[in-house]
Design an enzyme around this catalytic site. Structure first.
Site, PDB file in Angstrom:
ATOM      1  N   CYS A 135       0.616  -1.150   0.702  1.00  0.00           N
ATOM      2  CA  CYS A 135       0.115   0.196  -0.479  1.00  0.00           C
ATOM      3  C   CYS A 135       1.123   0.994  -0.178  1.00  0.00           C
ATOM      4  O   CYS A 135       1.531   1.941   1.130  1.00  0.00           O
ATOM      5  CB  CYS A 135      -0.846  -0.220   1.366  1.00  0.00           C
ATOM      6  SG  CYS A 135      -1.911   1.131   0.869  1.00  0.00           S
ATOM      7  N   CYS A 138      -0.341   4.177   2.183  1.00  0.00           N
ATOM      8  CA  CYS A 138      -0.428   4.463   3.153  1.00  0.00           C
ATOM      9  C   CYS A 138       1.263   3.983   4.140  1.00  0.00           C
ATOM     10  O   CYS A 138       1.637   4.922   5.126  1.00  0.00           O
ATOM     11  CB  CYS A 138      -0.518   2.706   4.047  1.00  0.00           C
ATOM     12  SG  CYS A 138      -2.083   2.206   3.707  1.00  0.00           S
ATOM     13  N   ASP A 139       1.944   3.384   3.276  1.00  0.00           N
ATOM     14  CA  ASP A 139       3.430   3.293   3.861  1.00  0.00           C
ATOM     15  C   ASP A 139       4.679   4.731   2.602  1.00  0.00           C
ATOM     16  O   ASP A 139       5.127   5.380   3.566  1.00  0.00           O
ATOM     17  CB  ASP A 139       3.731   2.245   3.828  1.00  0.00           C
ATOM     18  CG  ASP A 139       3.632   1.546   4.466  1.00  0.00           C
ATOM     19  OD1 ASP A 139       2.488   2.197   5.357  1.00  0.00           O
ATOM     20  OD2 ASP A 139       2.778  -0.059   4.238  1.00  0.00           O
TER      21      ASP A 139
END
Ligand code: NAP
Length: 312
Positions: A135, A138-139
């Site tokens: 992701c 997300c990261d």
């Protein structure tokens, strides 16, 4: 154990599930959406969508909030974060047991979506959260001024690679062929991005490091040459697999597990419909998931009405 009875239970609260929920509850049948996670599905993690009609650009989370509000308006009951113990699609009523309740339903609409495919190489599982991520949204921010590699040549790989260039100093896009699968417009943007470097005809053989990822081992599939590439992060985007845990085998599926339906979204089991990414479909987008949800719910409602006529 609490018994909850509904005309329709929808498994999965992403775009297909919300659209189905909105159509079913608006069709005056009692409707529940059950999810093993928070509601919103995959698009909740998309930074921005620019191909959902009516919105030239909208955040994925924001769009899913609008889907949810719309389903709420017609009275869908929502059960997120459920621990599912068993699913029986074949019995009548259909039965879904969770750790807290037993749901009984005349129809089930499967809208469980899909999950990322794994590379299946040494080091991948070991370094999840320490350099391996599925992701970018997300990261990505963890990789400011670092070097990362994205694996794959489809829309997801190319779009996420471009997203990562906002943070990383360099992004390698490792693809097993010398031609991308991604849409042409996406490709054009990628080719003009100076931080993106393409590594063609190559596959990842291993992911290595100590505490954190430091290297991917690549093999050139044309020449057989094996080489090390120094990276701080690896983002595999090599496609998706259906979320069919708990009911796989009860309905007709293809070799990867995607569910086969007819054009009304009906599966091989009476009263069971499948919509969105989880089914065999030529295009997996929010707009097609929403469309599937509408069709599946309309036919589920017709099925319920026909059952009532039989029992009157
Ligand atoms: P995809 O289109 O199936 O692409 C998967 C990519 O990974 C392909 O390039 C494939 O190579 C490569 N690949 C597959 N298995 C591999 C392996 N074991 N090792 C190395 N490479 C491997 O998957 P996706 O990009 O996740 O997209 C899924 C669906 O969502 C598609 O329908 C896509 O169009 C859609 N999507 C749309 C958008 C958008 O429109 N904005 C954004 C994201 C996703 P080959 O090319 O050689 O097969």
């Amino acid at each position: 154990m609490a018994i909850k009875e509904f005309d329709t239970v929808i498994l999965g609260g992403g775009p297909a599930g919300f659209a189905a929920g909105m159509y079913a509850s608006r069709g005056a049948v009692s409707t529940a959406i059950i999810d093993v996670n928070m509601l919103g599905g995959q698009p909740s993690n998309y930074l921005e969508l620019e191909n959902y009609p009516g919105f030239s650009a909208i955040g994925g989370f924001e769009l899913m909030e609008k889907f949810e509000e719309h389903a709420d308006k017609f009275g869908v009951e929502k059960f997120p974060m459920q621990e599912i113990e068993s699913i029986d699609l074949v019995s009548n009523p259909k039965i879904i047991k969770t750790s807290e309740s037993e749901f009984r339903a005349k129809t089930v609409i499967i809208a469980t979506g899909a999950k990322p495919m794994k590379l299946g190489v040494a080091g991948e599982a070991e370094f999840v959260g320490r350099g391996v991520s599925y992701c970018a949204v997300c990261d990505g921010a963890f990789y400011k001024d670092k070097i990362v590699a994205v694996v794959g040549g489809g829309n997801s790989a190319v779009e996420e690679a471009m997203y990562l260039t906002k943070f990383a100093s360099k992004v390698y896009l490792i693809h097993r062929r010398n031609e991308l699968r991604a849409d042409k417009i996406v490709q054009e943007r990628a080719f003009s991005n100076e931080k993106l470097e393409f590594v063609w005809n190559s596959v990842v053989k291993e992911i290595k490091g100590e505490d954190l990822v430091s290297t991917v081992v690549l093999e050139n599939v044309k020449t057989g040459v094996v080489s090390d590439l120094a990276v701080n992060g690896v983002f595999p985007y090599i496609g998706i697999l259906p979320n069919v845990d708990g009911f796989s085998g009860q309905i007709e599926q293809d070799s990867k597990g995607f569910i086969l339906t007819d054009e009304t979204m009906k599966t091989s089991v009476d009263g069971v419909y499948a919509v969105g990414d989880v089914r065999v479909t030529p295009l997996r987008q929010v707009v097609t998931a929403a469309s599937d949800g509408a069709i599946g719910a309309v036919y589920a409602v017709r099925y319920i009405e026909a059952l009532k006529e039989v029992t009157v």
